[in-house]
Write a protein that holds these residues in place. Structure first.
Motif, short mmCIF file in Angstrom:
data_model
loop_
_atom_site.label_atom_id
_atom_site.label_comp_id
_atom_site.label_asym_id
_atom_site.label_seq_id
_atom_site.Cartn_x
_atom_site.Cartn_y
_atom_site.Cartn_z
N CYS A 12 27.41 69.61 40.95
CA CYS A 12 27.76 68.23 40.61
C CYS A 12 29.20 68.18 40.11
O CYS A 12 29.72 69.16 39.59
CB CYS A 12 26.86 67.72 39.49
N THR A 13 29.82 66.98 40.28
CA THR A 13 31.16 66.75 39.75
C THR A 13 31.20 65.38 39.08
O THR A 13 30.36 64.52 39.35
CB THR A 13 32.24 66.80 40.84
N CYS A 14 32.20 65.18 38.23
CA CYS A 14 32.43 63.86 37.67
C CYS A 14 33.10 63.02 38.76
O CYS A 14 33.47 63.55 39.81
CB CYS A 14 33.29 63.95 36.41
N PRO A 15 33.29 61.72 38.56
CA PRO A 15 33.92 60.90 39.60
C PRO A 15 35.36 61.31 39.95
O PRO A 15 35.86 60.93 40.99
CB PRO A 15 33.93 59.49 39.00
N HIS A 16 35.97 62.14 39.10
CA HIS A 16 37.35 62.57 39.32
C HIS A 16 37.44 63.98 39.88
O HIS A 16 38.53 64.53 39.98
CB HIS A 16 38.14 62.43 38.02
N GLY A 17 36.29 64.59 40.19
CA GLY A 17 36.27 65.89 40.84
C GLY A 17 36.10 67.11 39.96
O GLY A 17 36.06 68.22 40.45
N ALA A 18 35.97 66.93 38.64
CA ALA A 18 35.80 68.07 37.75
C ALA A 18 34.33 68.53 37.78
O ALA A 18 33.43 67.71 37.93
CB ALA A 18 36.19 67.71 36.33
N PRO A 19 34.08 69.83 37.65
CA PRO A 19 32.70 70.32 37.70
C PRO A 19 31.85 69.82 36.53
O PRO A 19 32.31 69.75 35.40
CB PRO A 19 32.86 71.84 37.66
N LEU A 20 30.61 69.47 36.85
CA LEU A 20 29.64 69.01 35.85
C LEU A 20 28.53 70.04 35.80
O LEU A 20 27.98 70.43 36.83
CB LEU A 20 29.08 67.65 36.27
N ASN A 21 28.22 70.51 34.61
CA ASN A 21 27.20 71.52 34.41
C ASN A 21 26.00 70.88 33.73
O ASN A 21 26.13 70.34 32.63
CB ASN A 21 27.76 72.67 33.55
N ILE A 22 24.84 70.94 34.37
CA ILE A 22 23.61 70.42 33.76
C ILE A 22 23.03 71.51 32.86
O ILE A 22 22.74 72.61 33.32
CB ILE A 22 22.59 70.01 34.83
N ILE A 94 33.91 55.87 26.73
CA ILE A 94 34.30 54.93 27.77
C ILE A 94 33.67 55.38 29.08
O ILE A 94 33.87 56.53 29.50
CB ILE A 94 35.83 54.85 27.90
N PRO A 95 32.89 54.51 29.75
CA PRO A 95 32.25 54.92 31.00
C PRO A 95 33.29 55.12 32.11
O PRO A 95 34.24 54.35 32.24
CB PRO A 95 31.31 53.77 31.33
N ALA A 96 33.08 56.18 32.89
CA ALA A 96 34.03 56.51 33.94
C ALA A 96 33.44 56.41 35.34
O ALA A 96 34.16 56.48 36.31
CB ALA A 96 34.57 57.93 33.73
N GLY A 97 32.15 56.25 35.43
CA GLY A 97 31.51 56.15 36.74
C GLY A 97 30.40 57.17 36.90
O GLY A 97 30.17 58.00 36.02
N PRO A 98 29.70 57.11 38.03
CA PRO A 98 28.57 58.01 38.24
C PRO A 98 29.01 59.40 38.69
O PRO A 98 30.04 59.54 39.37
CB PRO A 98 27.79 57.31 39.35
N PRO A 99 28.24 60.42 38.32
CA PRO A 99 28.55 61.75 38.81
C PRO A 99 28.20 61.86 40.29
O PRO A 99 27.42 61.06 40.82
CB PRO A 99 27.65 62.66 37.97
#
Length: 111
Positions: A12-22, A94-99
């Motif tokens: 998964c990534t954030c809306p800006h492309g950074a890795p998201l770790n669950i 501040i909300p940035a968007g969906p992952p």
């Protein structure tokens, strides 16, 4: 809506492309050898480059899962399905968007 279960190893990534770790809090239920993700689990983002005009850094740091499966639970919590209903947040909340979920296991599907 039915979809494949998300797990701690999902890509998964954030809306800006950074890795998201669950970060799965309960390792009791697994799919593909990884703990299943539930609505109360943390989604942590590292290295988000997002800044707002000014320039003030507002990188995504966390993810709040909004909804999970309606009929399937693990440890009493709804499991997360792909596509997930979630929002990434900065440190100022501040909300940035969906992952964005790029890859997850495909063998187990929940509704």
């Amino acid at each position: 809506m039915p979809g494949p279960l998300l797990h701690a190893g999902a890509t998964c990534t954030c809306p800006h492309g950074a890795p998201l770790n669950i970060v799965a809090a309960s390792p009791r239920v697994t799919v593909s050898g990884m703990p299943v993700a539930v609505v109360t689990d943390q989604g942590l983002v590292a290295g988000c480059p997002f800044t707002v005009p000014g320039p003030k850094p507002q990188p995504c740091l966390t993810t709040r899962w909004i909804a999970g499966a309606a009929r399937v639970t693990a440890s009493g919590q709804p499991v997360l399905v792909n596509p997930s209903v979630a929002v990434c947040f900065s440190a100022d909340q501040i909300p940035a968007g969906p992952p964005i979920v790029a890859a997850s296991q495909t063998r187990v599907v929940a509704t």
